[in-house]
Design a protein around this motif. Structure first.
Motif, mmCIF file in Angstrom:
data_model
loop_
_atom_site.group_PDB
_atom_site.id
_atom_site.type_symbol
_atom_site.label_atom_id
_atom_site.label_comp_id
_atom_site.label_asym_id
_atom_site.label_seq_id
_atom_site.Cartn_x
_atom_site.Cartn_y
_atom_site.Cartn_z
ATOM 1 N N ILE A 123 -2.059 -2.699 14.806
ATOM 2 C CA ILE A 123 -3.255 -2.227 14.092
ATOM 3 C C ILE A 123 -4.124 -3.427 13.692
ATOM 4 C CG2 ILE A 123 -2.282 -0.058 13.242
ATOM 5 C CD1 ILE A 123 -1.803 -1.624 10.558
ATOM 6 N N PRO A 124 -4.572 -4.228 14.634
ATOM 7 C CA PRO A 124 -5.249 -5.484 14.304
ATOM 8 C C PRO A 124 -6.605 -5.329 13.633
ATOM 9 C CG PRO A 124 -5.435 -5.026 16.645
ATOM 10 C CD PRO A 124 -4.474 -4.011 16.078
ATOM 11 N N ASN A 125 -7.250 -4.176 13.749
ATOM 12 C CA ASN A 125 -8.613 -4.023 13.236
ATOM 13 C C ASN A 125 -8.706 -3.326 11.888
ATOM 14 O OD1 ASN A 125 -9.729 -5.238 15.581
ATOM 15 N ND2 ASN A 125 -9.443 -3.313 16.681
ATOM 16 N N TYR A 126 -7.580 -3.011 11.282
ATOM 17 C CA TYR A 126 -7.605 -2.338 9.982
ATOM 18 C C TYR A 126 -8.107 -3.296 8.906
ATOM 19 C CZ TYR A 126 -5.966 0.066 5.787
ATOM 20 O OH TYR A 126 -5.897 0.656 4.557
ATOM 21 N N LYS A 127 -9.086 -2.840 8.105
ATOM 22 C CA LYS A 127 -9.740 -3.715 7.131
ATOM 23 C C LYS A 127 -9.262 -3.500 5.694
ATOM 24 C CE LYS A 127 -12.249 -5.248 10.477
ATOM 25 N NZ LYS A 127 -11.872 -6.515 11.117
ATOM 26 N N ASP A 176 5.033 -4.057 12.811
ATOM 27 C CA ASP A 176 4.066 -3.265 13.573
ATOM 28 C C ASP A 176 2.619 -3.635 13.253
ATOM 29 O OD1 ASP A 176 5.990 -1.925 14.958
ATOM 30 O OD2 ASP A 176 5.481 0.074 14.241
ATOM 31 N N LEU A 177 2.410 -4.689 12.490
ATOM 32 C CA LEU A 177 1.040 -5.066 12.124
ATOM 33 C C LEU A 177 0.197 -5.425 13.338
ATOM 34 C CD1 LEU A 177 1.529 -7.166 8.860
ATOM 35 C CD2 LEU A 177 0.686 -4.820 9.085
ATOM 36 N N ASN A 178 0.815 -5.986 14.373
ATOM 37 C CA ASN A 178 0.056 -6.354 15.566
ATOM 38 C C ASN A 178 -0.478 -5.134 16.310
ATOM 39 O OD1 ASN A 178 2.817 -5.728 16.323
ATOM 40 N ND2 ASN A 178 2.296 -6.422 18.378
ATOM 41 N N LYS A 235 5.979 -4.754 8.515
ATOM 42 C CA LYS A 235 5.247 -5.919 9.030
ATOM 43 C C LYS A 235 5.385 -6.100 10.534
ATOM 44 C CE LYS A 235 9.050 -9.143 8.053
ATOM 45 N NZ LYS A 235 9.468 -10.362 7.291
#
Length: 203
Positions: free
Chosen positions: A103-107, A99-101, A97
């Motif tokens: 990859i902000p555009n992953y759908k 590192d979620l910032n 979690k």
């Protein structure tokens, strides 16, 4: 030997990757487009574990089927673009979690993994170990049966890339100590930029 070479026979090659077989059920894909990085494909009895997705790879799931036909699980060591650039080709990805910032555009669906999380590939079990430092959410994957540790860029890829993280340099020691704590569980380490490490070992 050039730092851009891997001292293994080429299994196959296309515009996206150069593929090598490291063991009878472990493969290395060295990506060609964008910034080169290593993708590892580990096959269990029931599932195939794909570690990182490279920067720019056209139809990575299809390339993986050249070595394994089993259902694929994509797990990410950390969120830097050269390791997650092709994640949109998978409906689900596993990542820490922190590192979620990155990859902000992953759908797709995201499943957050933490120290101690286990993957069951069918007679092969993969344990997640936290290796925060290179990024706030860097993790490693420990194959308990084969005794292999996959570290991404946390350690081993020639340099210590701590200048691109907000974490203090001391956090690297935490990662090293975590690896030290499981040293009796692995015999080989595979890093996020294998060809750099391989070239050094073979000069």
């Amino acid at each position: 030997m050039s730092k851009d070479q891997v001292s293994l026979p080429i299994l196959f090659e296309d515009d996206n990757v150069t593929a090598y077989q490291l063991h009878d059920h472990l493969w290395l894909f060295e990506t060609k487009k964008g910034y080169s990085a290593s993708i590892y494909v580990l096959e269990g009895n029931e599932k195939t574990f794909v570690i990182d997705s490279g920067h720019v790879v056209t139809d990575l799931p299809s390339i993986v089927t050249k070595v394994s036909k089993k259902p694929q699980i994509l797990a990410i060591t950390h969120g830097h673009w050269d390791h997650v650039g092709s994640i949109d080709q998978y409906d689900t990805k596993y990542i820490n979690k922190n590192d979620l910032n990155l990859i902000p555009n992953y759908k797709g669906k995201i499943i957050c993994i933490e120290d101690g999380f286990m993957f069951d590939l069918g007679k092969i079990h993969i344990e997640v170990i936290n290796l925060f430092g290179h990024t706030p959410g860097s993790v490693g994957f420990l194959d308990l049966e084969d005794r292999w540790l996959f570290t991404g860029d946390a350690i081993g890829s020639t340099y210590v890339w701590m200048q691109i993280t907000p974490l203090p340099l001391e956090s690297m020691m935490t990662a090293i100590k975590r690896i030290e704590s499981v040293k009796d569980k692995f015999d080989e380490i595979f890093v996020g930029h294998y060809r750099q490490m391989d070239a050094i070992a073979n000069y």
